[in-house]
Design a protein around this motif. Structure first.
Motif, PDB file in Angstrom:
ATOM      1  N   PRO A  80      23.136 -67.000 -41.979  1.00 57.06           N
ATOM      2  CA  PRO A  80      24.210 -67.063 -42.984  1.00 57.06           C
ATOM      3  C   PRO A  80      24.639 -65.666 -43.416  1.00 57.06           C
ATOM      4  O   PRO A  80      23.798 -64.765 -43.531  1.00 57.06           O
ATOM      5  CB  PRO A  80      23.565 -67.824 -44.148  1.00 57.06           C
ATOM      6  CG  PRO A  80      22.109 -67.652 -43.968  1.00 57.06           C
ATOM      7  CD  PRO A  80      21.866 -67.516 -42.496  1.00 57.06           C
ATOM      8  N   GLU A 128      26.422 -69.850 -48.235  1.00 60.32           N
ATOM      9  CA  GLU A 128      25.952 -71.168 -47.810  1.00 60.32           C
ATOM     10  C   GLU A 128      26.421 -72.162 -48.870  1.00 60.32           C
ATOM     11  O   GLU A 128      26.861 -71.755 -49.947  1.00 60.32           O
ATOM     12  CB  GLU A 128      24.427 -71.163 -47.700  1.00 60.32           C
ATOM     13  CG  GLU A 128      23.752 -70.878 -49.028  1.00 60.32           C
ATOM     14  CD  GLU A 128      22.241 -70.825 -48.976  1.00 60.32           C
ATOM     15  OE1 GLU A 128      21.650 -71.066 -47.926  1.00 60.32           O
ATOM     16  OE2 GLU A 128      21.658 -70.559 -50.028  1.00 60.32           O
ATOM     17  N   ARG A 182      25.028 -71.589 -52.323  1.00 61.70           N
ATOM     18  CA  ARG A 182      25.495 -70.330 -52.922  1.00 61.70           C
ATOM     19  C   ARG A 182      24.387 -69.671 -53.761  1.00 61.70           C
ATOM     20  O   ARG A 182      24.585 -69.266 -54.904  1.00 61.70           O
ATOM     21  CB  ARG A 182      26.738 -70.585 -53.764  1.00 61.70           C
ATOM     22  CG  ARG A 182      27.513 -69.366 -54.170  1.00 61.70           C
ATOM     23  CD  ARG A 182      28.295 -68.789 -53.041  1.00 61.70           C
ATOM     24  NE  ARG A 182      29.092 -67.660 -53.525  1.00 61.70           N
ATOM     25  CZ  ARG A 182      29.571 -66.738 -52.764  1.00 61.70           C
ATOM     26  NH1 ARG A 182      29.403 -66.804 -51.481  1.00 61.70           N
ATOM     27  NH2 ARG A 182      30.256 -65.742 -53.250  1.00 61.70           N
ATOM     28  N   ARG A 234      19.851 -72.142 -35.651  1.00 62.08           N
ATOM     29  CA  ARG A 234      20.367 -71.196 -36.641  1.00 62.08           C
ATOM     30  C   ARG A 234      19.254 -70.844 -37.624  1.00 62.08           C
ATOM     31  O   ARG A 234      18.258 -71.546 -37.743  1.00 62.08           O
ATOM     32  CB  ARG A 234      21.559 -71.809 -37.384  1.00 62.08           C
ATOM     33  CG  ARG A 234      22.761 -72.001 -36.468  1.00 62.08           C
ATOM     34  CD  ARG A 234      24.030 -72.278 -37.211  1.00 62.08           C
ATOM     35  NE  ARG A 234      24.346 -71.375 -38.296  1.00 62.08           N
ATOM     36  CZ  ARG A 234      24.958 -70.185 -38.163  1.00 62.08           C
ATOM     37  NH1 ARG A 234      25.301 -69.776 -36.974  1.00 62.08           N
ATOM     38  NH2 ARG A 234      25.232 -69.450 -39.214  1.00 62.08           N
ATOM     39  N   ALA A 291      18.077 -70.018 -41.646  1.00 61.37           N
ATOM     40  CA  ALA A 291      18.383 -70.324 -43.047  1.00 61.37           C
ATOM     41  C   ALA A 291      17.330 -69.618 -43.899  1.00 61.37           C
ATOM     42  O   ALA A 291      16.176 -69.458 -43.478  1.00 61.37           O
ATOM     43  CB  ALA A 291      18.354 -71.821 -43.301  1.00 61.37           C
TER      44      ALA A 291
END
Length: 161
Positions: A56, A69, A72, A103, A105
């Protein structure tokens, strides 16, 4: 019984001799502590939008670092010198973890915070910034398994979600 090398030397001469040795050494240590401190880094140097592959985006502002994201989230930071380089001292401890989609995070982890090294330009023969002017808009972020390098982008839309 073995005699000491300085057994017959008067105490006054011993004190003068040790003073001749230790006073210059103490002076050098004191001068080094005063004059060899790393230069402070201006927080504004790191402000901007940062992106990394499969991670992100991060919007680093004056007050905090915002994770772009849906949730937030935001966390605090301080740009500071370390013993050998410059870094971002970030709190709380957030680690990039790889999700099943491939991905990354940000996930909470144990600890009070992390230190993210500031990096010089690619191709430099060093892997850390030794002076604030060497910062090339790249930050190394701790990740699960490998480190992720974020780069500052001029694409303002990357941080406007």
């Amino acid at each position: 019984m073995a005699a000491s090398l300085f057994h017959d030397v008067p105490l006054k001469a011993k004190v003068i001799g040790w003073g001749i040795i230790f006073i210059p050494l103490a002076t050098l240590v004191l001068l080094g502590a005063i004059f060899l401190r790393p230069e402070a880094i201006d927080q504004r140097l790191v402000w901007g939008c940062y992106v990394a592959r499969d991670a992100p985006p991060l919007d680093i502002r004056e007050d905090a670092i915002y994770i772009i994201e849906p949730a937030r989230r935001r966390f605090s930071y301080v740009a500071e010198p370390s013993k050998t380089s410059y870094q971002l001292n970030v709190r709380p401890a957030l680690l990039l973890k790889r999700e099943p989609t491939g991905r990354y995070a940000f996930a909470s982890t144990q600890g009070t915070g992390f230190f993210w090294p500031l990096l010089p330009a690619l191709g430099n023969n060093r892997d850390r910034v030794r002076h604030p002017q060497e910062f090339a808009g790249r930050i190394q972020v701790a990740a699960d398994g490998a480190d992720v390098v974020y780069s500052r982008t001029s694409d303002a839309d990357a941080c406007r979600r």
